[in-house]
Design an enzyme around this catalytic site. Structure first.
Site, PDB file in Angstrom:
ATOM      1  CB  VAL A 126      10.231  28.026  -8.947  1.00  0.00           C
ATOM      2  CG1 VAL A 126      11.158  27.864  -7.746  1.00  0.00           C
ATOM      3  CG2 VAL A 126       8.807  28.306  -8.489  1.00  0.00           C
ATOM      4  CE  LYS A 199      11.238  33.598  -8.684  1.00  0.00           C
ATOM      5  NZ  LYS A 199      12.442  34.434  -8.863  1.00  0.00           N
TER       6      LYS A 199
END
Lengths: 415, 415
Positions: A126, A199
Site C-alpha cells: 500500500v 489497497k
C-alpha cells in the site's frame, strides 16, 4: 532469530520490486541480510544476474529450511497466493508486496498465521514507500479514526499529471508510465481503479477493523476519461485525481469508494503529482495528517520491503488492533449520498442510476453530462454497467465525507 | 507490566498538553490508563478540576511506586529536567513533551536510561501530532537519509499564514496564536526559531546519529520580519516559512540550520499552513516523503503523548539505531554555502558576515538589502549580531541542500 548472523532471504520474483530490494541490499553492505535464492518462472528470460542465482522451482525454495525469511514479489496474485499460503502453513516469516493477494485473502491469511505461527508483513503493498500501514497500525492504534483517503496508485497519478500538466494524450501518458516501470503488468488494474481498491481494502482493515472483500467496494477509474471531462475539470479550476477513500458516518457505518475526483487548489492531494502517492489520515484528536511519498518504482518499493524484512527479523507482527478492539463489524453505509458528475451517451444508464439529476450540463445527441447525487448502493449496483458503457464518473470534491462542503461547481455549458 | 489492569499515570503539568491528554483519556473510556495524580506548581491557580486531584509536591509523585508511568508536560525546561532525570534515576518509564529538555540533555538522558533501566519517549516534543520520531527511528532505521527538513513550529507558522493569507500585522497574528494556545509560554522561543532549533537537534539524533548541542545550530526567526521583506517575498511569487533543516553533504558532514525561507508554489512546504507542521524526509531509496499534521494544540499533542504512553506500556523504547550504526560522528560542514537575502541597517554587520554580495537589492540610507552566499560558519559566528541588529535573514529557497537549484530571484528594486 540470532541477530549476529547474516539472515538468508528466499526471494520470489525478480521484477521491479524484487530487483529494487536486490539492488538496495547489494549497496548497503552492512545490513545483515543476503538474498540466497531467487525463484522465477521463466528459465528462458534474459536476466541481469548469472543463471545460477535463480531457481525455477518454488517448492524447492519453500522447502529450504536454511532460509530465514521469504519475500514474495511476483505480480500474479494467484501464484503469489499459492506461495504465501504454503509458506504460512509452514509457519514461515513472509514479506509480500502483493496487494491483490492481501486484499482478497486477508481473513484466511490471518487465520493461517494464527494456526501455524508464521508472520506476514506487507507494507510495500500500500502506497509504495510510505509507511502507512505501520503508522495506522501502531501510531493510531488507539485513536478513533474518522477517515483515510488518498491517491494510492502511482501509475494512474503519473498519467493524470502528464495529461493536466503537460497536455499529453492519455495513450502517450500511459505508455510513459509503463516504460518507467510504474504500471502493473496489466495496466487496467491501475487505470480502472482496481489496484486502488485492493489497497483501500487493506487500509480499511487496519484503520477501521473491517476486512472488506474487494467486491464490496465500488471502483471507478480514469480509463474512459475524455476531453469533455478534462474541460469540465479545467473550467472548474480543478485537476482530476483518482481518490480511494473510506470514512465513518455518524452512525458508525463505513463508506469505501474508489472514484476520480475534482481536486482544487486548497486540497492536500493537489500537490501529489507524478508517481507519488498521498494518504490523509483523519484522526479524532490528531486532526488530518498527510503522508506523501513515492508510490511506485523499484527503490521506493524495495525500501518498503526491506523495512518489513528488518521488522520481521526483529519479531514484529501487525497487531490488527482495530480488528481486536471493535465491538461489531461496521456495515456499509449503502444510503450514503455523494455528488458526482457523469458523462455517458447511454440514456438507460442514467435511468438505472436513480440519479437525482440536479443539473444537465450537456445534452447533445451523442453525449450527456449530468451532475447530481447518487447513493453508494447505486454505485455498487451499477458499476459494471458504468464501466461497460464507457461512461466517466467523477466526484465533485475529494471530500466525500462532507457532501455539504462541496464547493458549488459552475454551470458549464460544454459545446 | 500487567496488561490486564488499569495503568496509573502520574502527570506533571496541566497546561495545554496535560489537559489535552486528560481530556482524551476522559473520552476514550476503553483505554486502560488512568491519571492518578496531577502535579502542578501553583496552588492558587484556578483549574478546571477539583483541588483534590492535584498535588503540589513533585517529590511525593516521583516517590509514589503505585504509579506505572510518569508523563512530564510542564513548560519550564529546568523543572522538567529535574523531574525527568529524577524519574529516570529511579528507573521509571517516562513520557515527556519537552523539546528543550531533550535537545539540551539527550546524551545524559540516554546515559541515565542505560544506567538505571528506565525508558524515556518524547514523540510529542517534535512536530506535535505527526509520528515523525517513531517513523525515522523505526521505518527509516536502515535507510541512509539525505535530508530531514520542514516546518517544526506551529505558532510561527500560524503567524506567517495570517500575515501572508490575511494581510494581518505581525503583532495581531502573534496575539491570535497565543490566544489559540499554539504559542509557548515565552513566544520568543517560537518566533525567534529557538523552539525549531530544539526540535531539529532531536531529529538529527534519530536521523543522522549525531546528538547536536543546540549551541551548534545557527537559528534565525521571523521576529524581525518587516514590510520590505514581505514585499521581497511577494515580488518573487513566494511566501515565507520558518524552515528547520539538516542534510548530509557529499563529504558526509551535516548542515543543521533554522532559517526563514522563500517558499514557492512547487514547494511541498507551501501547503503547510496555519498551526500545521510539515516534515520532509529524503531517503536514499524512498525519495522524499512529506509528513504533514497539526503541530500544536491540546488534542493533537495530547494524542502524541498518549501514543507514547501506549507504546511505553507495551515495552517500546527508541533504539537510536543511527547512533548505534554510525562509524564516526558526522562533523558540521562549516564551509557549506547558502544563498540568502539579508536586510539590515547596520553596515558593520554586512562586513563581518564575509558575504559575497551578489547583488545589492536596496541601498537606501536607512536600509540595506543584499542577496548573496554565506557560509554556515559565518552564520554561526554572527547569529547573535544579526539578532541584536534586528536584521532579517532569509534563504532564497527551502532547498538548502542544493544551492545550484535555487531559482534565480528577480532583481527587485524596493522603493
Amino acid at each position: 532469530m540470532d541477530s549476529n548472523r547474516i539472515l538468508k532471504i528466499g526471494l520470489f520474483g525478480f521484477g521491479c520490486v524484487g530487483q529494487g530490494l536486490y539492488d538496495i541490499l547489494a549497496r548497503e553492505k552492512n545490513l545483515p541480510f543476503q538474498i540466497e535464492k531467487i525463484c522465477v518462472k521463466d528459465p528462458a528470460k534474459v536476466r541481469p544476474l548469472p543463471a545460477e542465482e535463480f531457481s525455477f522451482n518454488p517448492e524447492e525454495v519453500l522447502a529450504d529450511d536454511q532460509l530465514d525469511l521469504l519475500v514474495e514479489a511476483i505480480s500474479d496474485a494467484t501464484e503469489a497466493y499459492g506461495i504465501v499460503t504454503a509458506a504460512l502453513r509452514k509457519g514461515r516469516r513472509v514479506v509480500t508486496a502483493n496487494k491483490k493477494l492481501v486484499a482478497y485473502h486477508l481473513p484466511e491469511l490471518l487465520e493461517l498465521q494464527e494456526q501455524f505461527g508464521g508472520v506476514l508483513l506487507y507494507e510495500a503493498a500500500v502506497a509504495g514507500g510510505i509507511p502507512i500501514i505501520r503508522t495506522v497500525e501502531e501510531y493510531f492504534s488507539n485513536e478513533p479514526l474518522e477517515r483515510v483517503h488518498g491517491i494510492l496508485n502511482g501509475s494512474s497519478n503519473y498519467i493524470l499529471s502528464q495529461i493536466f500538466q503537460k497536455q499529453k494524450p492519455y495513450a502517450d501518458a500511459l505508455k510513459e508510465a509503463q516504460d518507467k516501470g510504474f504500471a502493473e503488468l496489466d495496466p487496467w488494474l491501475d487505470v480502472a481503479g482496481a489496484d486502488s481498491r485492493h489497497k483501500l481494502c487493506i487500509l480499511t482493515a487496519h484503520a477501521f477493523g473491517r476486512t472488506l472483500a474487494p467486491q464490496e467496494v465500488a471502483f471507478f477509474g480514469i480509463d474512459s476519461l475524455g476531453n469533455r471531462d478534462l474541460e469540465f475539470a479545467r473550467q472548474n479550476g480543478s485537476t482530476i485525481k483518482l481518490v480511494a477513500s473510506v470514512h465513518l458516518t455518524p452512525e458508525g457505518e463505513i463508506v469505501p469508494l474508489v472514484l476520480p475526483s475534482l481536486v482544487g487548489d486548497a486540497d492536500d492531494l493537489k500537490m501529489v503529482e507524478q508517481e507519488f502517492n498521498g494518504v490523509v489520515v483523519q484522526g479524532g484528536y490528531s486532526g488530518p495528517q498527510l503522508f506523501k511519498g513515492k508510490g511506485a518504482g523499484g527503490h521506493p518499493t524495495g525500501a518498503a520491503v526491506l523495512s518489513d524484512v528488518i521488522s520481521i527479523s526483529n519479531g514484529y507482527r501487525y497487531g490488527y488492533k482495530k480488528l481486536q478492539q471493535r465491538q461489531a463489524e461496521p456495515a456499509l453505509a449503502l444510503d450514503f449520498q455523494i455528488e458526482v458528475y457523469l458523462r455517458t451517451s447511454d440514456p438507460n444508464l442514467l435511468e438505472s442510476l436513480d440519479f437525482y439529476r440536479q443539473r444537465i450540463i450537456e445534452s447533445a445527441a451523442d453525449s450527456d453530462s449530468v451532475v447530481g447525487m447518487v447513493t453508494l448502493e447505486s454505485l455498487l449496483r451499477n458499476q459494471d454497467k458504468i464501466r461497460e458503457a464507457g461512461a466517466f464518473i467523477l466526484a465533485l470534491s475529494s471530500d466525500f465525507a462532507s457532501p455539504k462542503n462541496v464547493k458549488k461547481y459552475e454551470a458549464v455549458e460544454l459545446s
